[in-house]
Design a protein around this motif. Sequence first.
Motif, mmCIF file in Angstrom:
data_model
loop_
_atom_site.group_PDB
_atom_site.id
_atom_site.type_symbol
_atom_site.label_atom_id
_atom_site.label_comp_id
_atom_site.label_asym_id
_atom_site.label_seq_id
_atom_site.Cartn_x
_atom_site.Cartn_y
_atom_site.Cartn_z
ATOM 1 N N SER A 54 0.827 -1.198 0.000
ATOM 2 C CA SER A 54 0.000 0.000 0.000
ATOM 3 C C SER A 54 0.858 1.243 0.000
ATOM 4 O O SER A 54 0.394 2.330 -0.244
ATOM 5 C CB SER A 54 -0.922 0.011 1.210
ATOM 6 N N ASP A 92 2.238 3.009 7.178
ATOM 7 C CA ASP A 92 1.897 1.639 6.828
ATOM 8 C C ASP A 92 2.426 0.728 7.917
ATOM 9 O O ASP A 92 3.453 0.095 7.773
ATOM 10 C CB ASP A 92 2.542 1.309 5.480
ATOM 11 N N ARG A 104 -2.921 -9.060 -2.170
ATOM 12 C CA ARG A 104 -2.888 -8.628 -0.780
ATOM 13 C C ARG A 104 -3.309 -9.728 0.155
ATOM 14 O O ARG A 104 -4.104 -10.580 -0.193
ATOM 15 C CB ARG A 104 -3.819 -7.444 -0.595
#
Lengths: 111, 299, 156
Positions: free
Chosen positions: A92, B181, C128
């Motif tokens: 991400s 993160d 993911r």
Amino acid sequence: MAKLLLSTLEAIPGATITKHLGLVQGSSVRAKHMGRDLMAGLKNMVGGELKGYTELLQETRDEAIARMEAEAEAIGANAVLNVRLSTASITSGAAEVFAYGAAVVLAQARS
Amino acid sequence: MFERPPPARLPDAPMRIENPPVPEGINVSGQHPLRDFFVQGTLAVGVFAVCLLLLGALAGLLAPHVPFAWEQRAAARFWPQVPASPEEATLNELAARVAHAMKLPADMPIVIHYWPDDCTINAAASLGGHIVVYRGLLRQMESEDELAALLAHEIAHVQHRDVARGFLRGIAAALLLAGVDSVSPVFSGIGTAATQSFSREQESLADADAARATAALYGHTGGALALFSRLQAHLPHGLLDSLELTRSHPDFPRRIETVRAQSRQLARPETGTLTPLPAALRTLREAENNCRSDDLEWE
Amino acid sequence: MGLLIQLGIFAALLALGFLAGSRAERKHYASIREREAALRHILLVPVRRAPTRSPCRAQLVCGSVVIGMDYFKMTVAAFVNILGGRINAYETLVERARREAILRMKENAAALGGSHIFNVKFSTTNLRGQNNQQSGCVEVVAYGTALLPVRLEAGN
């Protein structure tokens, strides 16, 4: 050293390919820093271009293309044709830009 | 490995097709994973901690400017309407005396809520001037001085707007953590350590105020000292528990020293006659302990 | 005390990730180099037009691989996420995945009897894990067209 010719074309008008040297690739993985993260989070609420990220990916792309050129030069090519770019998100937080193409030796056609 | 058929040729290709080996190392820049880990780790942790502390300090500075009336309005609907008990009435009376001694402004009314929960040895200040005192802690009190010191400590939190500060700091920390993160507990750990260090500072100031209030009401700081000594004796203390960095309150020795420093500053004795508890609270010790679990909850 | 236990687990996972991860990486690279040398006779030509007029049979060949990350790499990436910049740890990961995908594509072509693969293209994705925050694994697919010689019929 003369700069390498990069093109998305397969055949350059006025030049012939004398040798194919195979696939050359360049890739780079970069992450944004916390400041850009926060600004992007805020900007996401109002919409519009995220300049920080655009810059980040431009840097990454430049580096990927530079690495591809380095590979091409190392094997003796003077042009890379059929260049393709691909962006993928690895995490991400990080994005990978991948550039690949056909390393060739071009000869300019004599007119 | 597998059968190698004779390679097909492309005899009519106008150019030669070759396959020179590409040198390694172009796409992978110098790999020093361990060095990267330590250097980048230290920098990242440092940058994050600094940002957290700055943001926390900013939140702490802004909070007192939020009008207290807003806090009161926000908190008003969260408190249940329980029937008044004699214990609660006595506590509120004592709180009013303590607040007067601490010169609490008139627009910050204190409301004490008495919670008959023996499992929690604690008292807490919440938004809007509401303070909860649990029976688990109340049972431990042996004199009015100690109780007054306890109430003074909590009232000091209200007076300094500590609850609002902690609230804003929590929001700031959450925002910062959201931008990271955080796959590792490193950053949440740093977040905790930072918020706890702000919290410890606030607690020290409240302890000092409690000492001053006791001195003003009773002429000596014996109550405050007795309070901390008693709590210190009751707390479980292992080797790992004494890691101050992770606790929201300072160590007891430090808290006791804060009170002593106040005594010296105000030129008041540390010992003196302790006033007995108000009548309504004296019988709490003999009441049956309604805590079922073996380990008592302590914050 | 909870914090100390957490830190201890974290350090243990890091050590495990680093040791196991670098070992796996070394072995993978050794295997890649070995197979690259063996498959050197399969040529990749990333252009759309095959420079030949002889009749051929075209066959899609592809190779794909999914490579997971280790805890050490993920932690280093988390640090770089704060500071910004290049993530060296992931570069080896995607490079390994790409080279492996190309090798598998070449093996596919070799098994069919081809020796040239044209119009090679790639596709990279991130699969993911369950927790959206955590990084999962990287999948690379390499695909192209292998031209196989066609035996001419007797009548031609």
